[in-house]
Design a protein around this motif. Structure first.
Motif, PDB file in Angstrom:
ATOM      1  N   UNK A  35       0.830  -1.216   0.000  1.00  0.00           N
ATOM      2  CA  UNK A  35       0.000   0.000   0.000  1.00  0.00           C
ATOM      3  C   UNK A  35       0.867   1.269   0.000  1.00  0.00           C
ATOM      4  N   UNK A  36       2.193   1.099  -0.032  1.00  0.00           N
ATOM      5  CA  UNK A  36       3.096   2.244  -0.168  1.00  0.00           C
ATOM      6  C   UNK A  36       3.269   3.095   1.073  1.00  0.00           C
ATOM      7  N   UNK A  37       2.754   2.642   2.223  1.00  0.00           N
ATOM      8  CA  UNK A  37       2.802   3.507   3.415  1.00  0.00           C
ATOM      9  C   UNK A  37       3.966   3.189   4.344  1.00  0.00           C
ATOM     10  N   UNK A  38       4.673   2.098   4.048  1.00  0.00           N
ATOM     11  CA  UNK A  38       5.753   1.715   4.952  1.00  0.00           C
ATOM     12  C   UNK A  38       6.946   1.238   4.125  1.00  0.00           C
ATOM     13  N   UNK A  39       8.127   1.461   4.654  1.00  0.00           N
ATOM     14  CA  UNK A  39       9.348   1.049   3.968  1.00  0.00           C
ATOM     15  C   UNK A  39      10.145   0.142   4.906  1.00  0.00           C
ATOM     16  N   UNK A  40      10.562  -1.028   4.394  1.00  0.00           N
ATOM     17  CA  UNK A  40      11.389  -1.944   5.199  1.00  0.00           C
ATOM     18  C   UNK A  40      12.819  -1.882   4.680  1.00  0.00           C
ATOM     19  N   UNK A  41      13.769  -1.840   5.600  1.00  0.00           N
ATOM     20  CA  UNK A  41      15.181  -1.745   5.228  1.00  0.00           C
ATOM     21  C   UNK A  41      15.964  -2.818   5.989  1.00  0.00           C
ATOM     22  N   UNK A  42      16.735  -3.631   5.250  1.00  0.00           N
ATOM     23  CA  UNK A  42      17.614  -4.611   5.916  1.00  0.00           C
ATOM     24  C   UNK A  42      19.050  -4.112   5.807  1.00  0.00           C
ATOM     25  N   UNK A  43      19.766  -4.149   6.931  1.00  0.00           N
ATOM     26  CA  UNK A  43      21.121  -3.623   6.919  1.00  0.00           C
ATOM     27  C   UNK A  43      22.127  -4.686   7.342  1.00  0.00           C
ATOM     28  N   UNK A  44      23.395  -4.353   7.226  1.00  0.00           N
ATOM     29  CA  UNK A  44      24.478  -5.301   7.404  1.00  0.00           C
ATOM     30  C   UNK A  44      24.591  -5.834   8.839  1.00  0.00           C
ATOM     31  N   UNK A  45      24.028  -5.105   9.817  1.00  0.00           N
ATOM     32  CA  UNK A  45      24.130  -5.588  11.194  1.00  0.00           C
ATOM     33  C   UNK A  45      23.029  -6.598  11.542  1.00  0.00           C
ATOM     34  N   UNK A  46      22.303  -7.070  10.526  1.00  0.00           N
ATOM     35  CA  UNK A  46      21.302  -8.116  10.756  1.00  0.00           C
ATOM     36  C   UNK A  46      19.946  -7.597  11.181  1.00  0.00           C
ATOM     37  N   UNK A  47      19.753  -6.279  11.163  1.00  0.00           N
ATOM     38  CA  UNK A  47      18.464  -5.709  11.572  1.00  0.00           C
ATOM     39  C   UNK A  47      17.572  -5.450  10.363  1.00  0.00           C
ATOM     40  N   UNK A  48      16.260  -5.576  10.601  1.00  0.00           N
ATOM     41  CA  UNK A  48      15.285  -5.075   9.628  1.00  0.00           C
ATOM     42  C   UNK A  48      14.579  -3.921  10.319  1.00  0.00           C
ATOM     43  N   UNK A  49      14.632  -2.729   9.712  1.00  0.00           N
ATOM     44  CA  UNK A  49      13.956  -1.571  10.320  1.00  0.00           C
ATOM     45  C   UNK A  49      12.796  -1.149   9.446  1.00  0.00           C
ATOM     46  N   UNK A  50      11.725  -0.665  10.075  1.00  0.00           N
ATOM     47  CA  UNK A  50      10.521  -0.233   9.362  1.00  0.00           C
ATOM     48  C   UNK A  50      10.369   1.280   9.535  1.00  0.00           C
ATOM     49  N   UNK A  51      10.074   1.966   8.430  1.00  0.00           N
ATOM     50  CA  UNK A  51      10.036   3.437   8.437  1.00  0.00           C
ATOM     51  C   UNK A  51       8.717   3.949   7.902  1.00  0.00           C
ATOM     52  N   UNK A  52       8.212   4.992   8.546  1.00  0.00           N
ATOM     53  CA  UNK A  52       7.129   5.779   7.967  1.00  0.00           C
ATOM     54  C   UNK A  52       7.831   6.839   7.126  1.00  0.00           C
ATOM     55  N   UNK A  53       7.917   6.585   5.809  1.00  0.00           N
ATOM     56  CA  UNK A  53       8.792   7.430   4.989  1.00  0.00           C
ATOM     57  C   UNK A  53       8.235   8.837   4.764  1.00  0.00           C
ATOM     58  N   UNK A  54       6.912   9.007   4.963  1.00  0.00           N
ATOM     59  CA  UNK A  54       6.326  10.354   4.813  1.00  0.00           C
ATOM     60  C   UNK A  54       6.945  11.305   5.837  1.00  0.00           C
ATOM     61  N   UNK A  55       7.060  10.818   7.082  1.00  0.00           N
ATOM     62  CA  UNK A  55       7.551  11.672   8.166  1.00  0.00           C
ATOM     63  C   UNK A  55       8.987  11.338   8.565  1.00  0.00           C
ATOM     64  N   UNK A  56       9.609  10.405   7.799  1.00  0.00           N
ATOM     65  CA  UNK A  56      10.991   9.989   8.080  1.00  0.00           C
ATOM     66  C   UNK A  56      11.171   9.544   9.529  1.00  0.00           C
ATOM     67  N   UNK A  57      10.225   8.723  10.014  1.00  0.00           N
ATOM     68  CA  UNK A  57      10.279   8.237  11.397  1.00  0.00           C
ATOM     69  C   UNK A  57      10.396   6.717  11.371  1.00  0.00           C
ATOM     70  N   UNK A  58      11.264   6.187  12.218  1.00  0.00           N
ATOM     71  CA  UNK A  58      11.357   4.720  12.328  1.00  0.00           C
ATOM     72  C   UNK A  58      10.225   4.235  13.222  1.00  0.00           C
TER      73      UNK A  58
END
Length: 834
Positions: A551-574
């Motif tokens: 639905x385009x409202x959330x962004x998931x990011x996987x990084x090298x330290x093994x974490x998956x973080x979820x972001x509200x990209x409209x407000x740039x908030x994790x």
């Protein structure tokens, strides 16, 4: 549940292909699983069972209901091909070279080391132990290689690496217990009996064929006199008290004395033929013989095969089908179709020799698959591999129907264009050769090639929801390139990242592009505002993959330290994070100096994908596990183990102590160098894991995950191939209101008494598709209306459901239309009100 394996059609060094009894299906070993190719209906299915190592040999019972699968270590599975399940497990404790059932289905023989073991075949009744040893045959000095039975199951022949062939009696015949044949100068590849005869053909690796004639017919084999047989039985009775019956032992001698030969069967060599007339040294690697048509097929290391008519050795034709060795050949029961397996390239071919045409021609990716994408309707999957090929697979038939070979280097990303006014029949692929190519699925051609001003290697790819804008990220210049799909022109180059671009993703709803890079940032670019950076999200570690929720409202990011973080990209908030390193559960590679627990600290997820409803997320990386997390609760819902194949590296958490010596791991030693095609001596100091040695152990990993747009299944590209897991598992037996009298025989009895409505209800209760079809097609067309009127409402729906599926495949169109018409005329109103 696991529902299918695509992308690999044949992959084994020694695994043998075999046709089923009706000759219309082919059984092929793929790693540690087996696939059934239905050549009549053009479908392929992989059985939901797996061995612990790669499968080396497959033996099918004559009635086609059972199969014995033996893996590299000698562990065997007895499998029901009807129920598609494992019935029994057994271990032969040594690598097995071949396995073969007797034509009457009562015995089977396996060859291991220099012996042949005959077992009682698992029968129709339930046994406590399915594999009971009957006799052990000694004779050859070196390893045994092949088996063939006479048509009446009285004798069998075994070929060996010591260049001899042995004929053994399955029973102790007075005039044939064993017989040794020489005459060859190289390893015996195959041996074949003539039809209803003891005459024998033997084929060796240097391309020689010997024809042996026997002075006795099969009827001339005399049973052992009762006195001697009784003596043998007495020994047998004493053995019963031992822990495990060893079975009878038969010791053959290569040079028996005069007394032993007297009044016994004699063989003489009638002819010897050679395949390599031109003097080109070319190893013969496999052979098959069809007894009824006297057709001999031989395959060579150069990918050439010959068809000869025996016993006169007339060449019918020869053809080159590959540039790799032909590892396995099989002929179907009618003798029309010949199957070839080339393990080097993973090719599977079925050739109809009379019309000189292909019935089946499939090939997987030569190297590992790197990426995949579903078409918007979920019917097709496109995969890209390190071999530079882009392949499109049909998910329902599991066949590849088109391969694009335009790229000159490895493909790093593939995608379908989403539905816009550019219809989804366009596939895009990015490659390390510095191009992004667009392929048309109507005409099967590469109609657009997108390039950058300066050559750069593309590592990721994304297309916007309208299918108009194509973007690719570069590994070496740290830039993102934007092209127009319509004109093929470069619209913009987005600079700003300070490290290689690892992942791109377009928002499905808004015109926003997210890019992840190794510089520990995710940048959001606004397409409408002339590609300005809308936001920059800072992370603690290098970004490996980004993915938008459907639905385009959330962004998931996987990084090298093994974490998956979820972001509200409209407000740039994790809005959340998942610590996934412990769930990856790494295995330890054979040559690793540190433990799996320590090496897991540096591991992370390399691929992410949201489910179709956006409530869960799939994550996979350099391990054998795929994890599904609930996004809202941030907990692990399920972990899928994608493989249990110990022939792959990094499968086990701990190294096997038994493989450890005082000098280090046994894996450092090149075992079996030179047993393939002559000499393969590695350079001094080259370790087994070196790519210069052609037989290294591939490491288990998941390179890409995608959810089907239908939400019913997901796919993963792995070292094993393309695996599909789905909710729609085709159930084998799903009865409906079943009672004890409903059996196939009772249904046929009722049908014979012309009680059609009753027979249909009983067949629907049993819910076996073939049986329902048999019953419905037995109803005379003029009685259809009467039968329809007497069917209860509950069963009307079931008959309609059956008709719907039958229309697609049946040739009795008018007959089924009459059924549908009468049913709807009589019961249509009732169905409408419901």
């Amino acid at each position: 549940q696991f529902s299918g394996l695509l992308g690999t059609v044949y992959r084994r060094r020694r695994g043998n292909l075999s046709f089923t009894r009706d000759g219309s299906s082919l059984v092929s070993p793929v790693g540690n699983r087996i696939s059934l190719f239905d050549l009549k209906n053009n479908k392929c299915e992989t059985l939901p069972l797996a061995t612990r190592h790669n499968i080396v040999c497959v033996g099918l019972s004559p009635d086609g209901s059972l199969a014995i699968l033996v893996d590299e270590e000698g562990a065997a599975l007895l499998v029901s091909l009807v129920g598609k399940s494992v019935i029994h497990q057994f271990h032969f404790h040594k690598p097995v070279h071949s396995v073969s059932f007797s034509p009457d289905g009562k015995k089977f023989v396996i060859t291991k080391d220099n012996v042949a073991l005959m077992y009682h075949a698992p029968g129709k009744k339930r046994e406590f132990n399915a594999f009971v040893l009957d006799k052990t045959y000694y004779g050859p000095y070196d390893e045994t290689t092949c088996i063939d039975w006479t048509d009446d199951s009285k004798c069998f022949a075994v070929g060996s690496k010591d260049m001899s062939t042995w004929v053994f009696g399955a029973e102790r015949w007075a005039n044939l217990i064993y017989y040794s044949l020489g005459g060859h100068k190289d390893v015996i590849v195959a041996c074949f009996f003539e039809e209803n005869s003891l005459d024998l053909y033997t084929v060796s690796q240097d391309g020689a064929l010997c024809v042996w004639q026997c002075d006795t017919e099969l009827d001339g084999l005399k049973p052992m006199p009762p006195k001697e047989a009784r003596k043998k039985n007495r020994i047998k009775e004493d053995e019963e008290f031992l822990e495990e019956s060893k079975g009878e032992e038969i010791h053959g001698k290569a040079h028996p004395n005069e007394q032993e030969i007297r009044e016994k069967v004699k063989y003489s060599r009638v002819a010897k033929y050679f395949f390599n007339k031109e003097g080109d040294f070319n190893n013969l690697t496999s052979a098959a013989y069809h007894k009824k048509t006297h057709l001999l097929v031989t395959g060579f290391a150069s990918g050439v095969f010959h068809l000869h008519e025996l016993p006169d050795f007339n060449l019918i034709h020869s053809l080159s089908i590959s540039d790799q060795r032909i590892a396995s050949i099989s002929i179907n029961c009618t003798g029309d179709w010949i199957a070839f397996g080339c393990s080097g390239l993973g090719q599977l071919l079925v050739w109809e020799w009379q019309s000189e045409s292909y019935v089946l021609k499939q090939q997987g990716h030569f190297n590992s698959m790197v990426s995949l994408a579903y078409s918007p309707d979920g019917q097709y999957i496109v995969t890209g591999g390190e071999d530079g090929k882009v392949k499109v697979w049909n998910t329902s038939s599991s066949f590849c129907f088109v391969t694009f070979t335009d790229h000159t280097s490895g493909v790093t990303a593939v995608t379908f264009t989403s539905s816009g006014y550019v219809v989804w029949n366009v596939i895009l692929s990015a490659s390390l050769d510095g191009t992004v190519r667009a392929f048309d699925l109507h005409r099967y051609r590469n109609f657009r090639t997108f390039t950058s001003p300066r050559p750069s290697q593309f590592s990721c790819l994304a297309v916007d929801s309208s299918g108009e804008i194509v973007s690719a990220g570069s590994q070496d210049s740290f830039e993102i390139y934007i092209w127009s799909m319509q004109s093929g022109r470069l619209l913009d180059v987005l600079a700003g990242h300070e490290g290689p671009i690892s992942s791109l993703s377009f928002n499905p709803v808004k015109c926003v592009l997210a890019s992840g890079s190794w510089d520990k940032t995710v940048k959001l670019w606004d397409m409408l505002d002339s590609w300005r950076t809308k936001e920059t999200l800072m992370l603690n570690s290098d970004v490996l993959v980004v993915a938008f929720r459907p639905d385009g409202k959330e962004l998931a990011v996987a990084s090298l330290n093994g974490q998956i973080t979820f972001w509200d990209h409209e407000n740039a908030v994790q809005v959340g994070s998942i610590e996934g390193r412990h769930d990856l559960q790494m295995g330890r590679k054979e040559l690793d100096k540190i433990t799996a627990k320590q090496s897991a600290k540096g591991k992370s997820f390399t691929t992410l994908c949201y489910s179709a409803d956006g409530q869960s997320i799939l994550a996979g990386g350099l391990s054998k596990f795929v994890c599904i997390y609930n996004v809202k609760e941030q907990i692990l819902m399920k972990k899928f183990e994608i493989s249990c194949n110990l022939s792959l590296d990094a499968m086990e958490e701990y190294l096997d102590r038994r493989k450890m010596t005082e000098f280090g791991s046994m894996a450092l030693i090149d075992e079996g160098a030179g047993d393939e095609d002559g000499v393969a001596i590695p350079l001094p100091g080259v370790k087994r894991g070196d790519m210069s040695y052609r037989r290294f152990k591939p490491e288990i990993r998941v390179t890409c995950l995608r959810f089907s747009p239908t939400g019913r299944s997901w796919a993963a590209t792995t070292t094993e191939g393309l695996l599909i897991y789905s909710l729609d598992s085709g159930l084998i037996f799903d009865p409906f209101e079943l009672d004890i009298d409903v059996t196939p025989s009772n249904i046929r009895k009722t049908l014979h008494q012309k009680e059609y409505a009753m027979a249909i209800i009983m067949a629907l209760k049993l819910n076996e598709k073939k049986l329902i079809q048999e019953v419905i097609e037995a109803v005379p067309s003029d009685e259809v209306e009467v039968v329809c009127s007497s069917l209860p409402d509950l069963y009307v729906e079931k008959v309609l459901e059956f008709l719907a599926s039958a229309f697609e495949i049946s040739c009795h169109l008018e007959f089924y239309l009459i059924w549908a018409h009468k049913l709807l005329m009589l019961h249509g109103q009732k169905l409408k009100t419901r």
